[in-house]
Design an enzyme around this catalytic site. Sequence first.
Site, PDB file in Angstrom:
ATOM      1  N   ASP A  65     -29.347  26.212 -10.598  1.00  0.00           N
ATOM      2  CA  ASP A  65     -30.134  27.399 -10.543  1.00  0.00           C
ATOM      3  C   ASP A  65     -31.491  26.988  -9.761  1.00  0.00           C
ATOM      4  OD1 ASP A  65     -31.103  29.962 -11.450  1.00  0.00           O
ATOM      5  OD2 ASP A  65     -30.778  29.395 -13.601  1.00  0.00           O
ATOM      6  N   ASP A  78     -28.701  38.517 -12.998  1.00  0.00           N
ATOM      7  CA  ASP A  78     -28.664  38.322 -14.375  1.00  0.00           C
ATOM      8  C   ASP A  78     -28.610  39.784 -15.049  1.00  0.00           C
ATOM      9  OD1 ASP A  78     -29.391  35.819 -14.629  1.00  0.00           O
ATOM     10  OD2 ASP A  78     -31.469  35.894 -14.494  1.00  0.00           O
TER      11      ASP A  78
HETATM   12  C1  GLA Z   1     -31.857  32.073 -14.763  1.00  0.00           C
HETATM   13  C2  GLA Z   1     -30.497  32.358 -14.583  1.00  0.00           C
HETATM   14  C3  GLA Z   1     -29.762  32.734 -16.150  1.00  0.00           C
HETATM   15  C4  GLA Z   1     -29.836  31.535 -16.789  1.00  0.00           C
HETATM   16  C5  GLA Z   1     -31.504  31.161 -17.092  1.00  0.00           C
HETATM   17  C6  GLA Z   1     -31.727  29.968 -17.601  1.00  0.00           C
HETATM   18  O1  GLA Z   1     -32.517  33.254 -14.879  1.00  0.00           O
HETATM   19  O2  GLA Z   1     -30.098  33.327 -13.759  1.00  0.00           O
HETATM   20  O3  GLA Z   1     -28.205  32.767 -15.915  1.00  0.00           O
HETATM   21  O4  GLA Z   1     -29.320  30.250 -16.355  1.00  0.00           O
HETATM   22  O5  GLA Z   1     -31.967  30.980 -15.769  1.00  0.00           O
HETATM   23  O6  GLA Z   1     -33.188  29.755 -17.911  1.00  0.00           O
END
Ligand code: GLA
Length: 721
Positions: A471, A541
């Site tokens: 990420d 997301d």
């Molecule tokens: C980001 C990612 C999510 C999750 C969060 C965790 O927003 O896109 O899928 O992994 O971080 O903090």
Amino acid sequence: MIKIDNKKKVFVLDGKNYSYIIYVNEAGTLQFVYYGKKVDGDDYLTSVYAKTLAPEPNGFNIDNAFNGMPSEYAFFGKGDYRAPSTLFVREDGFRASRFVYKSHEVVDGAPDFGSLPHARRGGKTLCIVLKDELSDMEISLNYTVFDDSDVIVRNAILRNCGKNKVRLNKAFSFCLELPDAQYDIMRLQGRWAQERMPEVTPIGKGTVRVDSSQGGSSHAMNPFAALLRKTCTETSGECIGVNLIYSGSFAITAEASCFGALRLQGGINDLNFEWILDGGEKFVTPQAALCYSAEGLGGMSREFADFYRNYIIDPARAYMRRPIVINNWEATYFNFNRDKLFDIIDAAAPLGIDTFVLDDGWFGKRDDDKSGLGDWFVNEKKLEGGLKGVAEHCAEKGMKFGLWFEPEMVNEDSDLYRAHPDFAIGKRGVTPSRQRNQLILDFSRKDVVDYIYDAVSKVLKSCNISYVKWDMNRFMTEFYSEKLPYERQGELAHRYILGVYDLAHRLTSAFPNVFFEGCAGGGGRFDGGMLYYFSQIWTSDDTDAFERTKIQWGTSMCYPVSAMSCHVSACPNHQTQRITPLATRGLIASLGATGYELDLTKLDDCEKEEIKRQIASYKNIDELVLRGDLYRLSSPFNSNYFCEMLVSKDKSQAYVAGERIHGVPCDLNYIIKLKGLDPNKRYTVKELGITASGKTLENAGLLLPRLPDFGAWTWNITECK
Ligand code: GLA
């Protein structure tokens, strides 16, 4: 295929369905002649046609470098007042240049740029070297063509062949100078949870700029643009797409000149970019993939999808059956312990889910997003038995184990930051701009990359981990590295991305059995550079089954559906509060690399049966997701129906999935005409219990079912044998 008239210096590059022609004109500069449907390299193209493309405006003769000159790589300061492709400053401050042909060669395959993402193989590559008449700079322009593709890959390498240093202020990857500007331009714009929404606008006079200056390719604008003829539709007409194989700050510009030509060019964003080239050094620009389509946007998308699958994504993964994941993020956020995770794993195993991915919160002191990033060691107080315990529990249930990292980041409240505050990008003494309470590690520094490599490797070796979600949750501010000298601070953003690629290269090579997924606050870094290392990327997301139709539709403009991680999540949806049927959520997620992201322990038996059914059905069509051709049939942007279709290359199998957006009483008939089938084959449509020829299904189409709000349907189509 590449054909060259060595005497006249005419270069004809032929891909599957296009020709691209350039030549060295009388003034010695490299000039564009033609890009479009296949042609022969007839003499008149250079003796007459090319000259009309570069008319001498009355009374002007500024070295053939005026505003109408169709340049293959535009130089600065000799009468062409449009944006150049490169701008550099010599030690005496002089900055004009005039590049003329020096030499050329054709080599088999595609150039290898080490860890900078690049086409992994190719048919042939033409390399033309241009020399600056006014300095010791040289530029090599590379063109890689593939017999089985309508994508041509270009980049430029700038070389300082002198002794004194030169400062690059701009070094784009390519320049394409089209004779007219009668195009609209499509960009994929967006924001967090709304990534890659296609937007088409007229070009007009002046410059349209598609860019990011955030240090990453960004949610706001994807490194993609397409020029659309006014007659271009989803299924017909001409368009030219460009997609940069790059994950950092970028710019693509389309500039319509006063003489009517259109200069499309792009590469690393020149804003906040400088690079010192010492004598003898070279600068390699990222590659750009250009695609010509005479079959509308759909044709372009299918070409880009094949290009990514065949030439960019790791060949060991591109067509590999993807793990079906349960990710705990939306199930627990930071609030979990071993027992909770075990319950989720226990619930997942009987459903056919094969991989459990433990998301954020397992390391350091991390119970919210304020602390812990950078401390890549398991928090055994929170997770009794550590990662090993979770991995073993997965194995007992016949599942694999995956783990979330955010390797490029650090919280100020972390052991890493307390020990090494200089590891973060920014200037000591200047309050940093925080996003999600975190700072970016200075990956322009090898020692920082080495440190993270060691820390992540240690975790990956500590137990059986077969999946990594990588990420990246913020973009760059206070562009400053403690270790770069004054004159090299403008190199930071690009050096940072090179550091990211270096780490990705080292980790993916050291752990070849680990499947890597990319992510950046959802789909904030969904680009060709990332796909080189991560075979799929978390698309957004926003997991709402209606929003996803738009996000996945836009993403498919230039990326394969198999590159999109698509999860079924809970309702009401956490981003939109919308309620959609579980069947619809499953179906929209089936148009990509499917998975789950919800608390399975809270589902009733009916819902569990539905998930079991979804996974079993997905296993019947996942080859189409991996290898098939995508046809976008009905747009969620301008109709009440979203509908997409995947067709196998041999046209023996197809899968149609759709969603009705709003239920309407007494709704009108809506017919979907299928695409991509063999007109002469006969097919069965399982759900309708009918057989029909490809011709009938394509021309008469099928009537859509009348469904309630967000109702979904599928048609599984197979050739009658
Ligand atoms: C980001 C990612 C999510 C999750 C969060 C965790 O927003 O896109 O899928 O992994 O971080 O903090």
